[in-house]
Scaffold this active site. Structure first.
Site, mmCIF file in Angstrom:
data_model
loop_
_atom_site.group_PDB
_atom_site.id
_atom_site.type_symbol
_atom_site.label_atom_id
_atom_site.label_comp_id
_atom_site.label_asym_id
_atom_site.label_seq_id
_atom_site.Cartn_x
_atom_site.Cartn_y
_atom_site.Cartn_z
ATOM 1 N N SER A 21 0.837 -1.189 0.000
ATOM 2 C CA SER A 21 0.000 0.000 0.000
ATOM 3 C C SER A 21 0.879 1.249 0.000
ATOM 4 C CB SER A 21 -0.949 -0.029 1.216
ATOM 5 O OG SER A 21 -1.935 0.966 1.082
ATOM 6 N N ASN A 22 0.347 2.394 0.382
ATOM 7 C CA ASN A 22 1.131 3.641 0.398
ATOM 8 C C ASN A 22 0.601 4.548 1.513
ATOM 9 O OD1 ASN A 22 -1.034 5.471 -0.707
ATOM 10 N ND2 ASN A 22 -0.904 3.980 -2.367
ATOM 11 N N ARG A 23 1.183 5.728 1.631
ATOM 12 C CA ARG A 23 0.906 6.595 2.785
ATOM 13 C C ARG A 23 -0.314 7.501 2.626
ATOM 14 N NH1 ARG A 23 5.316 6.626 6.160
ATOM 15 N NH2 ARG A 23 7.259 5.927 5.219
#
Ligand code: PMT
Length: 217
Positions: A21-23
């Site tokens: 995933s990512n931030r």
């Protein structure tokens, strides 16, 4: 206006308990949803997992993966005047999702990743969307030229570019600074809260949609 907004990150499963995933916190997309609702527009928010409350009065579709977001957008977008793609969609997902939790045995393992569907890139082509199309561009270099290239390649009316190499703006922060790229002009909105920026963006997008309706034969 009827406005579709994508927001938040996607999660691409590796096994039943792990994902890529990512931030993205979802704040920028949710701020836009709030701002459109405040001006009495109709909003469908299609969101990856976030910690945020679902804004009142929006229609809401929760999704996890890029493929789920693609499917949700594909089913709905034809009914909207404006589509805004603020989600940080994973560009690659594991080729294969393990059915059981991967055991820690080998010293190293290799994940093979495959490209996810480009949702924004499908808007004009696959989904045949002919409303007002807004993409975001998350860039760490050459902000303006990369964003302008996205405007053309993805056939958007507007790209909202942010510099995600900075920790004070962009991903998972309360503030942002954006460069708005349109065919014949650039507009910079200096650092401000995502809520304030969202109100400016809503005004501008509304103006542009009204203008484009006047110009239509
Ligand atoms: O969520 P926050 O913490 O508030 O952070 C906000 C943000 C930084 C995530 C937001 O402002 C932002 O920049 N969103 C776009 C992030 C991104 O994935 O940018 P990109 O340059 O990689 O993608 C370009 C565009 O294509 C984006 O509109 C993206 O939604 C879309 N895209 C990308 C890949 C894909 N498979 N499908 C897509 O639709």
């Amino acid at each position: 206006m009827k406005v579709l907004i994508t927001a938040g990150p996607t999660r691409e499963a590796i096994d039943p308990v792990r994902f890529l995933s990512n931030r993205s916190s979802g704040r920028m997309g949710y701020a836009l949803a709030h701002a459109f609702i405040k001006k009495d527009h109709h909003v469908l928010l299609i969101s990856g997992p976030t910690q945020l409350d679902i804004p009142d009065r929006v229609d809401f579709i929760p999704v996890e993966s890029a493929q789920e977001m693609f499917d949700a957008v594909s089913h709905s977008i034809q009914h909207f005047d404006v589509a805004i793609f603020c989600a940080a969609v994973a560009d690659y997902a594991p080729d294969h999702v393990a059915t059981q939790k991967i055991k820690k045995s080998a010293d190293s393992i290799t994940l093979v990743l495959t490209k996810t569907p480009d949702i924004l890139g499908s808007a004009r082509t696959v989904f045949q969307f002919n409303g007002y199309l807004v993409g975001f561009a998350a860039e760490t270099e050459n902000l303006e030229s990369n964003a302008r290239e996205k405007l053309t390649r993805k056939n958007c009316d507007m790209i909202i570019a942010n510099d995600v190499s900075r920790s004070d703006i962009g991903f998972d922060s309360h503030e942002n600074e954006v460069l708005i790229i349109e065919a014949s002009e650039n507009t910079r909105l200096p650092v401000d809260t995502k809520e304030h920026l969202a109100h400016h963006l809503v005004e501008l997008i509304h103006q542009r949609v009204l203008q484009s309706k006047k110009e239509q034969p």
